[in-house]
Design an enzyme around this catalytic site. Structure first.
Site, PDB file in Angstrom:
ATOM      1  CG  HIS A  18      -1.977  -1.103   1.105  1.00  0.00           C
ATOM      2  ND1 HIS A  18      -3.216  -1.017   0.480  1.00  0.00           N
ATOM      3  CD2 HIS A  18      -2.065  -2.177   1.729  1.00  0.00           C
ATOM      4  CE1 HIS A  18      -3.962  -1.965   0.492  1.00  0.00           C
ATOM      5  NE2 HIS A  18      -3.459  -2.826   1.328  1.00  0.00           N
ATOM      6  CD  GLU A 203      -6.255  -8.061   6.170  1.00  0.00           C
ATOM      7  OE1 GLU A 203      -5.312  -7.664   6.704  1.00  0.00           O
ATOM      8  OE2 GLU A 203      -6.975  -7.493   5.647  1.00  0.00           O
TER       9      GLU A 203
END
Length: 339
Positions: A18, A203
């Site tokens: 990210h 996740e």
């Protein structure tokens, strides 16, 4: 006993990083000082913050730290510095290809709007790639906490810049919020424009979120995907279709998805034939970069160098790198193993 080769010399592709989370801690401190930003103590302590995002309160704290770091990126030079340093760190860890993920709406207000923000980011990626020799591309990621119409706007923008280095479209943030199917039109726009679909799933929630990514968003890769290990039929589906899971072991432990590195189901996925691309996710918050993820596989899951080389191959094959780049990296992996 097999000789343990240097993992920083193993060629690999990095598919889950990210934008803000790629920042060096030292850079964050310098930028905060430059702009007079008072950072939370957790970001100035000199060690990774203690995080646990398995409940909404924990996720809010994680997001608050992320937002504080992002607030220090205010000028084009800050963007250029972040991207160049991310490339330098990846090269140091043996990466030959990086796909960095960004939601440009977060930076648009300070960079003159959405289009200028995207162009600044893409120019920074081009410059960093030239300076470091690292192949780099961009994934535009929608935020599932925002309205699906916003995601459609982002998808159209991503397609518009596909010839400038945008290769994929993602969906990030807390997967417990919203439904994947709400974003199906955005992903259809992206796919029709030639972009790969790489939403987060599996996740913080279980196998169902991975199935939703496959069924509703027609994912060609899954961001994380580790919870698929809880469903043998889903594992077979991923393996049969060769859907790459972007697995981030250190992140999984830091956020409380698993208690210990050895609990991350790397072996389960690997032995089921599910392709994986190990990723660092947000090194700023989790304290480790790409090569460290391979070290987790070696140290905590007894992956041999032959198996680690196969993990690296899977990362390359799962990437959007051109054929010639993939061939060069795959040859380098073979050389690492036999040299």
């Amino acid at each position: 006993m097999e000789h343990a080769r240097d993992l920083t010399l193993l060629p690999k592709a990095h598919l889950h990083l990210h934008f803000t989370g790629s920042m060096r801690p030292s850079t964050l401190l310098e930028l905060a000082d430059k702009y007079g930003v008072r950072l939370p103590d957790a970001l100035t302590a000199g060690e990774p913050p203690k995080l646990r995002a398995t409940d909404e309160r924990g996720w809010f704290r994680f997001q608050r730290l992320y937002d504080a770091a992002r607030s220090c990126l205010r000028e084009p030079d800050d963007i250029r510095r972040l991207v160049r340093e991310a490339a330098e760190e990846d090269v140091r860890d043996g990466s030959g290809w990086l796909e960095i993920q960004v939601d440009p709406t977060s930076y648009a207000p300070l960079l003159g709007g959405m289009i200028p923000a995207v162009e600044i980011i893409l120019d920074a990626v081009d410059a960093a790639s030239r300076e470091t020799g690292l192949g780099m591309r961009v994934l535009i990621a929608a935020n599932r906490m925002k309205h699906p119409l916003d995601a459609r706007t982002l998808a159209r923008l991503a397609v518009r810049y596909a010839d400038r280095g945008i290769v994929g479209f993602g969906l990030s943030n807390d997967e417990r919020r919203g439904m994947a199917r709400d974003f199906d039109r955005a992903f259809a726009i992206a796919r029709e424009g030639g972009l790969l679909a790489a939403p987060h799933g599996g996740e913080l929630t279980g196998p169902s979120s991975v199935r939703d990514c496959l069924d509703d968003l027609h994912a060609s890769r899954i961001g994380h995907g580790v919870r698929a290990a809880e469903d043998p039929r889903l594992l077979k589906r991923l393996a049969d279709r060769q859907i790459t899971c972007e697995v981030c072991p250190a992140s999984n432990v830091a956020l409380g998805v698993y208690e210990r590195p050895e609990d991350v189901p790397l072996r389960t996925l690997f032995e089921a034939g599910v392709p994986m691309a190990l990723g660092a996710d947000d090194p700023l918050l989790f304290g480790s970069r790409l090569a460290a993820q391979y070290e987790i596989a070696r140290r905590h899951h007894a992956f041999t160098d032959t198996e680690l080389a196969e993990l690296a191959r899977q990362s390359v094959r799962g990437s959007a790198a051109p054929d010639d780049v993939q061939a060069k990296l795959l040859a380098g992996i073979d050389h690492w193993l036999t040299g």
